[in-house]
Scaffold this motif. Structure first.
Motif, mmCIF file in Angstrom:
data_model
loop_
_atom_site.group_PDB
_atom_site.id
_atom_site.type_symbol
_atom_site.label_atom_id
_atom_site.label_comp_id
_atom_site.label_asym_id
_atom_site.label_seq_id
_atom_site.Cartn_x
_atom_site.Cartn_y
_atom_site.Cartn_z
ATOM 1 N N TYR A 1 1.498 9.214 -5.753
ATOM 2 C CA TYR A 1 1.924 10.585 -5.444
ATOM 3 C C TYR A 1 2.807 11.139 -6.571
ATOM 4 C CZ TYR A 1 3.840 14.501 -2.823
ATOM 5 O OH TYR A 1 4.207 15.758 -2.429
ATOM 6 N N VAL A 2 3.736 10.291 -7.036
ATOM 7 C CA VAL A 2 4.622 10.702 -8.141
ATOM 8 C C VAL A 2 3.784 10.977 -9.393
ATOM 9 C CG1 VAL A 2 6.512 9.943 -9.655
ATOM 10 C CG2 VAL A 2 6.623 9.447 -7.224
ATOM 11 N N ALA B 1 -3.579 9.298 -3.967
ATOM 12 C CA ALA B 1 -2.311 9.054 -3.249
ATOM 13 C C ALA B 1 -2.489 9.191 -1.740
ATOM 14 C CB ALA B 1 -1.248 10.015 -3.750
ATOM 15 N N THR B 2 -3.179 10.246 -1.308
ATOM 16 C CA THR B 2 -3.313 10.465 0.146
ATOM 17 C C THR B 2 -4.080 9.328 0.815
ATOM 18 O OG1 THR B 2 -4.970 12.050 -0.567
ATOM 19 C CG2 THR B 2 -3.053 12.952 0.530
ATOM 20 N N GLU B 3 -5.148 8.851 0.138
ATOM 21 C CA GLU B 3 -5.942 7.746 0.709
ATOM 22 C C GLU B 3 -5.068 6.499 0.878
ATOM 23 O OE1 GLU B 3 -6.972 9.697 -1.731
ATOM 24 O OE2 GLU B 3 -9.154 9.941 -1.764
ATOM 25 N N LEU B 4 -4.260 6.222 -0.156
ATOM 26 C CA LEU B 4 -3.411 5.023 -0.109
ATOM 27 C C LEU B 4 -2.354 5.133 0.987
ATOM 28 C CD1 LEU B 4 -3.065 4.358 -3.911
ATOM 29 C CD2 LEU B 4 -3.757 2.649 -2.246
ATOM 30 N N LEU B 5 -1.768 6.336 1.115
ATOM 31 C CA LEU B 5 -0.737 6.516 2.147
ATOM 32 C C LEU B 5 -1.347 6.418 3.543
ATOM 33 C CD1 LEU B 5 1.377 9.346 0.490
ATOM 34 C CD2 LEU B 5 2.057 6.973 0.800
ATOM 35 N N ALA C 1 0.852 -1.207 0.000
ATOM 36 C CA ALA C 1 0.000 0.000 0.000
ATOM 37 C C ALA C 1 0.879 1.246 0.000
ATOM 38 C CB ALA C 1 -0.918 -0.009 1.209
ATOM 39 N N LEU C 2 1.998 1.185 0.758
ATOM 40 C CA LEU C 2 2.922 2.326 0.809
ATOM 41 C C LEU C 2 3.551 2.566 -0.565
ATOM 42 C CD1 LEU C 2 4.374 4.379 2.726
ATOM 43 C CD2 LEU C 2 6.181 2.706 2.935
#
Lengths: 151, 173
Positions: free
Chosen positions: B120-121, B142-146, B112-113
């Protein structure tokens, strides 16, 4: 209200699975339902986050297997599921009603099934995962109690 | 609803999402090959209205980069849900803390990270492209995954502690 939402570039027709080609309900109806729906979602997600933050703070204090953590995780999952699923499902039902009304007239229903369904199922899984974690912590507490009682 | 039933429900949901992401990745790959070698017009609707025609006419290299990001994220997400299906099949409600499950949850957290970092990239790359006057295509999440990776790391840690407790319990006479 209408002006405010127009300026904020908010789309009141919502990105949904079902979408009637010609809207039956007025723009004002969608604006108000989006507003109240958004408020409901916001309140539910704030409650869910509050419970999660409480759990995280207890984890920070190394209090992992506590009955409060289990209860808070279960509450957080219920609020998360209500916040992410109730309003979208209601909107889908309204879109479907719109289609049913429209079907008297020669109109078509547009569907965006795949991505929409994946999104809703994804939210459901995250919510249920948090709930299961609550159950797992409860189980860990019972193991620890059993451990403590064993001579 | 009992936990066992919830786990079954989650398994069904995970299968749906896994198949969904596989279809998404496959469909985009297939239509990309078509747009590159057969009919460039298919870039207008790659998958469920995804229109990359402007980017295609601007630069084929940029087009391929964006497609690679979309496919990589879809494949990684499909793999994440595959791992989740495997984990859910191995979790026993009566005996949840096993080394294997703890290991798999930390693996899901790492993936997930990685997915979050790639998203994000991709998001930043898309912003860079939009500065060149090209339209934005999708929300990369990206934010949800992080955020999810963060929660999963904590859950993996809890499981590790749970395994220790369970072993202690099993060793107690």
């Amino acid at each position: 209200m209408e002006l405010f939402l127009d300026d904020a570039n908010i789309n009141w027709n919502s990105s949904s699975i079902f979408k009637a080609m010609t809207p039956v309900f007025s723009k004002t109806f969608w604006i108000w339902s989006t507003f109240f729906g958004g408020m409901f979602v916001l309140v539910c997600l704030i409650h869910s986050s509050t419970f999660l933050i409480r759990v995280m703070l207890r984890f920070k204090e190394n209090l992992f297997f506590e009955i409060n953590n289990s209860a808070d995780l279960k509450k957080a999952s219920l609020y998360f599921l209500s916040g992410t699923l109730i309003i979208p499902v209601l909107f889908e039902i309204i879109h479907f009603i719109e289609y049913m009304i429209e079907s008297i007239l020669p109109n078509k229903l547009q569907t965006y099934t795949f991505d929409g369904i994946i999104e809703y199922v994804g939210f459901g899984i995250i919510g249920l995962f948090i709930y299961v974690m609550g159950e797992v912590i409860e189980k860990a507490i019972s193991i620890r109690n059993e451990n403590d009682l064993t001579i | 609803m009992k936990t066992k039933q919830i786990l079954e429900l989650m398994k069904v949901g995970s299968w749906i999402i896994f198949i969904g992401f596989c279809i998404k990745a496959g469909a985009i790959l297939f239509s990309t090959v078509i747009s590159l070698y057969v009919n460039p017009e298919s870039a207008e609707n790659l998958y469920l209205g995804l229109d990359l025609s402007k980017l295609f006419s601007y630069s084929q290299q940029y087009y391929l980069y964006i497609i690679s990001f979309i496919v990589a994220i879809a494949v990684l997400q499909a793999y994440l849900f595959w791992l989740l299906i495997c984990t859910l099949s191995k979790i026993l409600v009566e005996h949840p803390f096993t080394e294997e499950v703890a290991k798999m949850i930390s693996q899901i957290a790492y993936y997930a990270l990685v997915t979050g970092i790639i998203a994000y990239v991709a998001d930043k790359y898309e912003s860079w492209l939009s500065k060149k006057g090209l339209p934005t295509y999708q929300d990369w999440g990206a934010t949800e995954l992080l955020f999810m990776a963060g929660i999963l790391f904590i859950i993996a840690f809890i499981f590790k502690r749970g395994v220790e407790l369970q072993q202690e319990n099993d060793l107690t006479v």
